[in-house]
Design a protein around this motif. Structure first.
Motif, PDB file in Angstrom:
ATOM      1  N   LYS A 149       0.833  -1.204   0.000  1.00 59.60           N
ATOM      2  CA  LYS A 149       0.000   0.000   0.000  1.00 59.60           C
ATOM      3  C   LYS A 149       0.872   1.261   0.000  1.00 59.60           C
ATOM      4  N   GLU A 150       1.900   1.282   0.834  1.00 65.08           N
ATOM      5  CA  GLU A 150       2.804   2.436   0.894  1.00 65.08           C
ATOM      6  C   GLU A 150       3.610   2.556  -0.407  1.00 65.08           C
ATOM      7  N   GLU A 187       2.652   1.606  -3.364  1.00 68.28           N
ATOM      8  CA  GLU A 187       1.707   2.122  -4.360  1.00 68.28           C
ATOM      9  C   GLU A 187       1.530   3.632  -4.223  1.00 68.28           C
ATOM     10  N   LYS A 188       1.445   4.115  -2.985  1.00 67.20           N
ATOM     11  CA  LYS A 188       1.295   5.555  -2.724  1.00 67.20           C
ATOM     12  C   LYS A 188       2.532   6.322  -3.195  1.00 67.20           C
ATOM     13  N   ALA A 230       2.690   6.430  -7.003  1.00 67.03           N
ATOM     14  CA  ALA A 230       1.698   7.348  -7.574  1.00 67.03           C
ATOM     15  C   ALA A 230       2.171   8.793  -7.510  1.00 67.03           C
ATOM     16  N   GLU A 231       3.019   9.112  -6.532  1.00 67.77           N
ATOM     17  CA  GLU A 231       3.524  10.472  -6.348  1.00 67.77           C
ATOM     18  C   GLU A 231       4.834  10.724  -7.093  1.00 67.77           C
TER      19      GLU A 231
END
Length: 110
Positions: free
Chosen positions: A65-66, A68-69, A72-73
């Motif tokens: 999850k981290e 992926e975050k 995305a940035e």
């Protein structure tokens, strides 16, 4: 340390598969940095035909999850992923926009 195995298929085109392999012989430094910055210690990708298999070894702080975050940035990661989608096709089990699918371990010889 945590270990994860993932699978993905490529478009079944020998020219595209060869291009994909070439990209992975020279992965951009920004991509390598994004991988290690996420807590991944080692990452290997194996290929047979149009099938890929990835093994990730990560520290205990790693989270998909981290990762992926962070991805995305990161504009460079997004650029890389856009290029890679040309070669990749999602497995039938994939959700919308998902590529690599986490595999279940069904056996381990100890």
């Amino acid at each position: 340390m945590q270990k994860y195995c993932l699978a993905l298929d490529l478009n079944n085109d020998p020219v595209l598969i060869a291009e994909y392999i070439e990209f992975h012989k020279n992965v951009w430094p920004e991509i390598q940095k994004s991988i290690t910055d996420s807590g991944i210690i080692n990452l290997e990708i194996y290929n047979i035909g149009d099938r890929l298999f990835m093994i990730i070894e990560a520290n205990s702080n790693f989270s998909f999850k981290e990762k992926e975050k962070l991805d995305a940035e990161n504009p460079k990661v997004q650029e890389w992923e856009t290029i890679m989608w040309r070669y990749q096709k999602a497995l039938p089990q994939a959700k919308e926009g998902e590529k690599w699918i986490l595999m279940d371990k069904i056996f381990e010889l100890k």
